[in-house]
Enzyme design. Structure first.
Site, PDB file in Angstrom:
ATOM      1  N   GLY A  99     -35.371   3.061   0.814  1.00 45.86           N
ATOM      2  CA  GLY A  99     -34.680   2.180  -0.130  1.00 45.86           C
ATOM      3  C   GLY A  99     -34.533   0.780   0.427  1.00 45.86           C
TER       4      GLY A  99
ATOM      5  CG  ASN B  52     -22.058   7.078  12.022  1.00 45.38           C
ATOM      6  OD1 ASN B  52     -22.261   8.111  11.405  1.00 45.38           O
ATOM      7  ND2 ASN B  52     -20.968   6.353  11.869  1.00 45.38           N
TER       8      ASN B  52
ATOM      9  CB  THR C 193     -15.605   4.919  14.871  1.00 46.20           C
ATOM     10  OG1 THR C 193     -15.670   5.949  13.884  1.00 46.20           O
ATOM     11  CG2 THR C 193     -16.903   4.888  15.665  1.00 46.20           C
TER      12      THR C 193
ATOM     13  CE  LYS D  83     -18.067   7.937  13.308  1.00 44.64           C
ATOM     14  NZ  LYS D  83     -17.916   8.439  11.964  1.00 44.64           N
TER      15      LYS D  83
ATOM     16  CE  LYS E 283      -4.091  -0.034   2.562  1.00 43.00           C
ATOM     17  NZ  LYS E 283      -4.806   0.148   3.827  1.00 43.00           N
TER      18      LYS E 283
ATOM     19  CB  CYS F 292     -19.790   4.016   9.014  1.00 47.46           C
ATOM     20  SG  CYS F 292     -18.223   4.369   8.229  1.00 47.46           S
TER      21      CYS F 292
ATOM     22  CD  GLU G 236     -16.699   4.291   2.052  1.00 48.17           C
ATOM     23  OE1 GLU G 236     -16.933   3.788   0.944  1.00 48.17           O
ATOM     24  OE2 GLU G 236     -16.379   3.634   3.055  1.00 48.17           O
TER      25      GLU G 236
ATOM     26  NE  ARG H 120     -15.151  -1.342   4.153  1.00 45.72           N
ATOM     27  CZ  ARG H 120     -14.360  -0.425   4.710  1.00 45.72           C
ATOM     28  NH1 ARG H 120     -13.767  -0.680   5.855  1.00 45.72           N
ATOM     29  NH2 ARG H 120     -14.159   0.738   4.135  1.00 45.72           N
TER      30      ARG H 120
ATOM     31  CG  PHE I  27     -18.589  13.879  11.972  1.00 48.02           C
ATOM     32  CD1 PHE I  27     -19.408  13.008  12.683  1.00 48.02           C
ATOM     33  CD2 PHE I  27     -17.776  14.747  12.677  1.00 48.02           C
ATOM     34  CE1 PHE I  27     -19.426  13.020  14.076  1.00 48.02           C
ATOM     35  CE2 PHE I  27     -17.788  14.773  14.071  1.00 48.02           C
ATOM     36  CZ  PHE I  27     -18.618  13.909  14.773  1.00 48.02           C
TER      37      PHE I  27
HETATM   38  C1  UGA Z   1     -21.498   7.566   7.179  1.00 46.78           C
HETATM   39  C2  UGA Z   1     -21.864   8.963   7.713  1.00 46.78           C
HETATM   40  O1  UGA Z   1     -22.735   9.624   6.810  1.00 46.78           O
HETATM   41  C3  UGA Z   1     -20.614   9.804   7.919  1.00 46.78           C
HETATM   42  O2  UGA Z   1     -20.955  11.055   8.519  1.00 46.78           O
HETATM   43  C4  UGA Z   1     -19.649   9.055   8.841  1.00 46.78           C
HETATM   44  O3  UGA Z   1     -18.453   9.778   9.042  1.00 46.78           O
HETATM   45  C5  UGA Z   1     -19.314   7.702   8.223  1.00 46.78           C
HETATM   46  O4  UGA Z   1     -20.535   6.954   8.050  1.00 46.78           O
HETATM   47  C6  UGA Z   1     -18.382   7.008   9.164  1.00 46.78           C
HETATM   48  O5  UGA Z   1     -18.773   6.712  10.291  1.00 46.78           O
HETATM   49  O6  UGA Z   1     -17.184   6.872   8.842  1.00 46.78           O
HETATM   50  P1  UGA Z   1     -21.030   6.506   4.767  1.00 46.78           P
HETATM   51  O7  UGA Z   1     -21.209   5.188   5.424  1.00 46.78           O
HETATM   52  O8  UGA Z   1     -19.855   6.711   3.894  1.00 46.78           O
HETATM   53  O9  UGA Z   1     -20.968   7.700   5.871  1.00 46.78           O
HETATM   54  O10 UGA Z   1     -22.298   6.768   3.847  1.00 46.78           O
HETATM   55  P2  UGA Z   1     -23.728   7.464   3.962  1.00 46.78           P
HETATM   56  O11 UGA Z   1     -23.862   8.390   2.829  1.00 46.78           O
HETATM   57  O12 UGA Z   1     -23.985   8.017   5.297  1.00 46.78           O
HETATM   58  O13 UGA Z   1     -24.698   6.226   3.676  1.00 46.78           O
HETATM   59  C7  UGA Z   1     -24.759   5.104   4.543  1.00 46.78           C
HETATM   60  C8  UGA Z   1     -25.826   4.145   4.067  1.00 46.78           C
HETATM   61  O14 UGA Z   1     -27.115   4.688   4.272  1.00 46.78           O
HETATM   62  C9  UGA Z   1     -25.749   3.821   2.579  1.00 46.78           C
HETATM   63  O15 UGA Z   1     -26.003   2.444   2.393  1.00 46.78           O
HETATM   64  C10 UGA Z   1     -26.853   4.649   1.961  1.00 46.78           C
HETATM   65  O16 UGA Z   1     -27.359   4.104   0.780  1.00 46.78           O
HETATM   66  C11 UGA Z   1     -27.882   4.623   3.072  1.00 46.78           C
HETATM   67  N1  UGA Z   1     -28.820   5.761   3.047  1.00 46.78           N
HETATM   68  C12 UGA Z   1     -28.389   7.011   3.273  1.00 46.78           C
HETATM   69  C13 UGA Z   1     -30.170   5.529   2.844  1.00 46.78           C
HETATM   70  O17 UGA Z   1     -30.611   4.366   2.651  1.00 46.78           O
HETATM   71  N2  UGA Z   1     -31.048   6.571   2.871  1.00 46.78           N
HETATM   72  C14 UGA Z   1     -30.630   7.843   3.089  1.00 46.78           C
HETATM   73  O18 UGA Z   1     -31.486   8.759   3.102  1.00 46.78           O
HETATM   74  C15 UGA Z   1     -29.271   8.071   3.295  1.00 46.78           C
END
Ligand code: UGA
Length: 442
Positions: A249, A204, A119, A200, A36, A256, A151, A323, A148
């Protein structure tokens, strides 16, 4: 400007390191995996995050990569811990990588501050502090500074944060971390270490709760003929509730939310409290993925021998991350039902995770002779390719199950598809032309 050593060249470490370099700090990123580090030195970024490679390239002069602990800590003002904390079988967080970093710290000179970005369960800071003191490292500070970053939008999230959380045992150490972020002009919450750790996990867990809540509303909408999209809009316009994380959905995935909801539930349980709400959030999310199967069965009857196209595999758009992706559960259930599964994703590679699936290079190939196509990930390009005549002609039956409510149902129906969204009005009453007698109902 500060000198920052970052332990962990994973998603959080790389984004954090690159963004700190962009802010003008000197950054050394250390990881235990030599390949890496080699790749990063030659300019290759081992993760898919829009804009990261370019930003890294622009800041080459201020960021370097190493496998050596000594190099990472040399003259460092701050030592960021950004290693993975995956779930264990019990649902607790696995802190072994965090402890390896702490245990590997030699008798450093100066007064560096260890900053926890990973975390971790509430109480970890106290334990690390005690471990540092026991090893004669009382002069080394400790601060919790949770991330926060989502991805796909991680660079924007870092550069335009809603808040910076700084939990410290000693105000001066908190000041050091706060100053690092001064250029961002974001609100800063200063608090104790345990509260920062809890912010944190609670953030989440709350976002996950909103998703499970809107998914249950969607499920009820299907039964009573309401449209969850309109309902979510109506809820979101209330300034006390806001519009975010109300997209119904197939449930949340990723590295996370599932892990952190479970970790918070376990943390509460280990402390003698049964966190009932989170149990429901987890259960709703598990069932939500499986509802796709019931929707397919409603139209196709038995799935044995049927061909199902999965469009998108990543846990959400703009990432290659598989994941806890809902696609893993959906594909496995379909295979268990005897269906043939064809799948397409523009970036995610699930070939080692999913046995018995035919992976296709493009959407048209994936839907060829399919009895149904399921939108699993909300990739924007699917909006351009669906619903088209070309796709309809390629399919054996024109059934679209839109697991992300990506398409306009009226447009899909006008294009000759039977359309099933999540919680969208009309779907309950729809039947597919020339379909076999359904054997199962929602
Ligand atoms: C999430 C948090 O949004 C971040 O703030 C946090 O830092 C991160 O986890 C972490 O702990 O490292 P992430 O997992 O990258 O980020 O993605 P999100 O955009 O939050 O989506 C998470 C899941 O929820 C996805 O499967 C997405 O499809 C789903 N989702 C999101 C929904 O089904 N409906 C929504 O309205 C929003």
């Amino acid at each position: 400007m500060a000198r920052i050593g970052i332990f962990g060249a994973g998603y959080v470490g790389l984004v954090t390191g690159t963004c700190f370099a962009e802010l003008g700090h000197e950054v050394v990123v250390r990881d235990v995996v030599p390949e890496k580090i080699e790749a990063l030195r030659s300019g290759q970024v081992p993760i898919y995050e829009p804009g990261l490679e370019e930003l890294l390239e622009r800041n080459r002069s201020r960021i370097s990569f190493t496998t050596s602990v000594a190099e990472a800590i040399e003259d460092a003002d701050l030592l960021y811990v950004a290693v993975g904390t995956p779930p264990t079988y019990s649902g607790d967080a696995d802190l072994s990588a965090v402890w390896t970093v702490v245990d590997e710290l030699p008798q450093v000179g100066g007064n560096p501050i260890v900053v926890m970005k990973s975390t971790v369960p509430v109480g970890t800071g106290e334990k690390v502090r005690a471990a540092l003191d026991a090893r004669g490292l009382s002069h080394v500070g400790y601060v919790s500074n949770p991330e926060f970053l989502a991805e796909g939008t991680a660079l924007r999230d870092f550069m335009n944060p809603d808040r910076i959380v700084v939990g410290a045992f000693t105000p001066e150490h908190g000041d050091g971390v706060e100053e690092l972020h001064a250029a961002l002009g974001a609100p800063v919450l200063r608090c104790d270490v345990a509260s920062a750790e809890m912010v944190k996990l609670a953030a989440n867990a709350f976002l996950s709760t909103r998703i499970s809540f809107i998914n249950e509303i969607a499920n009820v909408c299907e039964l009573v003929g309401a449209d969850v999209e309109a309902v979510a809009k109506g809820i979101g316009l209330d300034h006390r509730l806001g519009p975010h994380f109300l997209r119904a959905g197939i449930g949340f995935g990723g590295s996370c939310f599932p892990k952190d909801v479970s970790a918070l539930k376990q943390l509460a349980g280990n402390s003698g409290y049964h966190f009932q709400l989170l149990s429901a959030v987890i259960e709703v999310n598990e069932l939500q993925k499986r509802r796709v199967i019931a929707k397919l069965q409603k139209h196709l009857g038995r799935l044995r021998g049927k061909t199902i196209a999965l469009l998108g595999l990543a846990f959400k758009a703009n990432t290659a991350d598989m994941r806890e992706a809902p696609s893993l559960v959906i594909a496995s259930r379909l295979i268990a039902e005897g269906a043939k599964v064809r799948a397409w994703d523009p970036v995610a590679d699930a070939s080692t995770l999913l046995q018995g699936v035919t992976f296709c290079d493009d959407v048209l190939d994936a839907v060829r002779d399919a009895d149904a196509a399921v939108i699993v990930t909300e990739w924007p390009q699917l909006r351009e390719q669906l619903p088209t005549e070309e796709v309809r002609a390629a399919m054996a039956r024109p059934l679209l199950v839109d697991g992300r409510n990506l398409l306009d149902p009226a447009a899909a129906r006008a294009a000759g598809f039977a359309y099933e969204g999540i919680g969208r009005s009309g779907s309950l009453f729809e039947t597919l032309p020339e379909t076999a007698e359904p054997e199962l109902h929602l």
